[in-house]
Design an enzyme around this catalytic site. Structure first.
Site, mmCIF file in Angstrom:
data_model
loop_
_atom_site.group_PDB
_atom_site.id
_atom_site.type_symbol
_atom_site.label_atom_id
_atom_site.label_comp_id
_atom_site.label_asym_id
_atom_site.label_seq_id
_atom_site.Cartn_x
_atom_site.Cartn_y
_atom_site.Cartn_z
ATOM 1 N N THR A 86 -10.554 50.706 0.713
ATOM 2 C CA THR A 86 -10.672 49.619 1.693
ATOM 3 C C THR A 86 -9.342 48.884 1.746
ATOM 4 O O THR A 86 -8.988 48.159 0.814
ATOM 5 C CB THR A 86 -11.801 48.650 1.307
ATOM 6 O OG1 THR A 86 -13.039 49.377 1.237
ATOM 7 C CG2 THR A 86 -11.938 47.536 2.339
ATOM 8 N N LYS A 162 -14.312 49.636 8.608
ATOM 9 C CA LYS A 162 -14.812 49.307 7.268
ATOM 10 C C LYS A 162 -14.775 47.804 7.031
ATOM 11 O O LYS A 162 -15.697 47.232 6.426
ATOM 12 C CB LYS A 162 -13.967 50.022 6.204
ATOM 13 C CG LYS A 162 -14.327 49.659 4.759
ATOM 14 C CD LYS A 162 -15.784 49.969 4.439
ATOM 15 C CE LYS A 162 -16.201 49.496 3.044
ATOM 16 N NZ LYS A 162 -15.555 50.222 1.951
ATOM 17 N N LYS A 231 -11.117 40.112 -2.211
ATOM 18 C CA LYS A 231 -10.033 40.893 -1.605
ATOM 19 C C LYS A 231 -10.422 41.358 -0.211
ATOM 20 O O LYS A 231 -9.645 41.260 0.751
ATOM 21 C CB LYS A 231 -9.718 42.083 -2.502
ATOM 22 C CG LYS A 231 -8.587 42.995 -2.014
ATOM 23 C CD LYS A 231 -9.046 44.152 -1.148
ATOM 24 C CE LYS A 231 -9.924 45.126 -1.900
ATOM 25 N NZ LYS A 231 -10.244 46.325 -1.083
#
Length: 281
Positions: A86, A162, A231
């Site tokens: 990711t 994503k 994150k």
């Protein structure tokens, strides 16, 4: 995630060559699955024809791809690198160019939706960005891991999708945590409340597969660390700023995650948001 992918591929009879930034981890997974360990990222990249990458963040990806011993140098013509990490869409675009220019290989950004148990069942959802022909080349490997594979566009589109999916997942996690603590604080038994959630119109796949983590947080394994949620939310909000997309809920979620991480829960599962709220007065 990488260890679970290796186990799934090996159980399907796929030959796997491993590399990890921490050699001891690669050795443990290899011993458990019968995979072979590469001595460098370049060696792993040259072991194709399909190279899977699953790393924690943009910096880890760049470190693994770049340089004479990196994945990009090893991935030659006929090799497709499918990156399940990711990362920011721009990072995916730049890494694809690096793979093409360094060794002549191709790259797809192929982030996935699903946790370790989903990998073990071969039911991931893959969001692929890149050339459709390269995706066809990688499908025999991805099909072992995935129930659904979506080709969503050019390089960077998989990474974009994503982040959009994870924006929704992290919002569900926050909402579920708040609702569960609300029911508990109001006198309803935790397991009873969760049973109602699971049987209600809100009881979708996320509510179902996170059940053990929310009902028995001291027993369930860590599937998605809370610091990695932070994150993700940083990447989501950065993309939102670039796209001009207002995301007030994501801003609130980021603040809640930061508070929980500051309270020492960064290494806990994402469901620890409920524990953080439960402990607050």
């Amino acid at each position: 995630m990488g260890a679970a992918m290796t186990a799934r591929l090996r159980s399907a009879g796929v030959e796997v060559v491993l590399w990890n930034r921490t050699p001891e981890r690669a050795a443990r997974v290899a011993a458990a699955t019968g995979a072979r360990v590469a001595q460098s990222a370049r060696e792993a990249g040259a072991a194709g024809p399909v190279v899977l990458v699953s790393l924690a963040d943009d910096a880890a990806c760049r470190a693994a791809y770049e340089g004479p011993d990196g994945v990009a140098a090893g991935a030659g013509p006929g090799t497709v690198v499918a990156d399940a990490s990711t990362v920011a869409p721009q990072t995916a675009i730049e890494l694809a160019a690096l793979v093409r220019e360094s060794g002549g290989g191709a790259m797809l950004d192929t982030p996935v939706s699903g946790s370790v148990p989903v990998v073990e069942r071969g039911e991931l959802t893959v969001m692929a960005g890149g050339d459709a022909g390269d995706l066809d080349h990688a499908r025999p490997v991805l099909d072992v891991l995935a129930k659904q594979i979506f080709h969503v566009g050019d390089h960077g589109a998989g990474a974009t999708m994503k982040l959009a999916v994870n924006a929704l997942v992290h919002s569900l996690n926050q909402a579920l945590s708040e609702a569960l603590v609300l029911a508990e604080r109001s006198g309803v038994d935790r397991a009873t409340a969760y049973e109602v959630f699971a049987g209600s119109v809100a009881g979708g796949p996320f509510v179902q597969y996170k059940r053990a983590a929310f009902e028995r947080p001291d027993e369930a394994p860590v599937a998605f660390r809370l610091d990695l949620v932070g994150k993700d939310l940083d990447l989501i909000l950065d993309l939102a700023a670039r796209a001009g997309a207002p995301m007030p809920q994501a801003v609130t979620n980021r603040r809640a995650v930061a508070d929980a991480v500051a309270a020492g829960l960064g290494d806990e599962d994402m469901s620890a948001i409920a524990r953080f709220l439960r402990d607050r007065t």
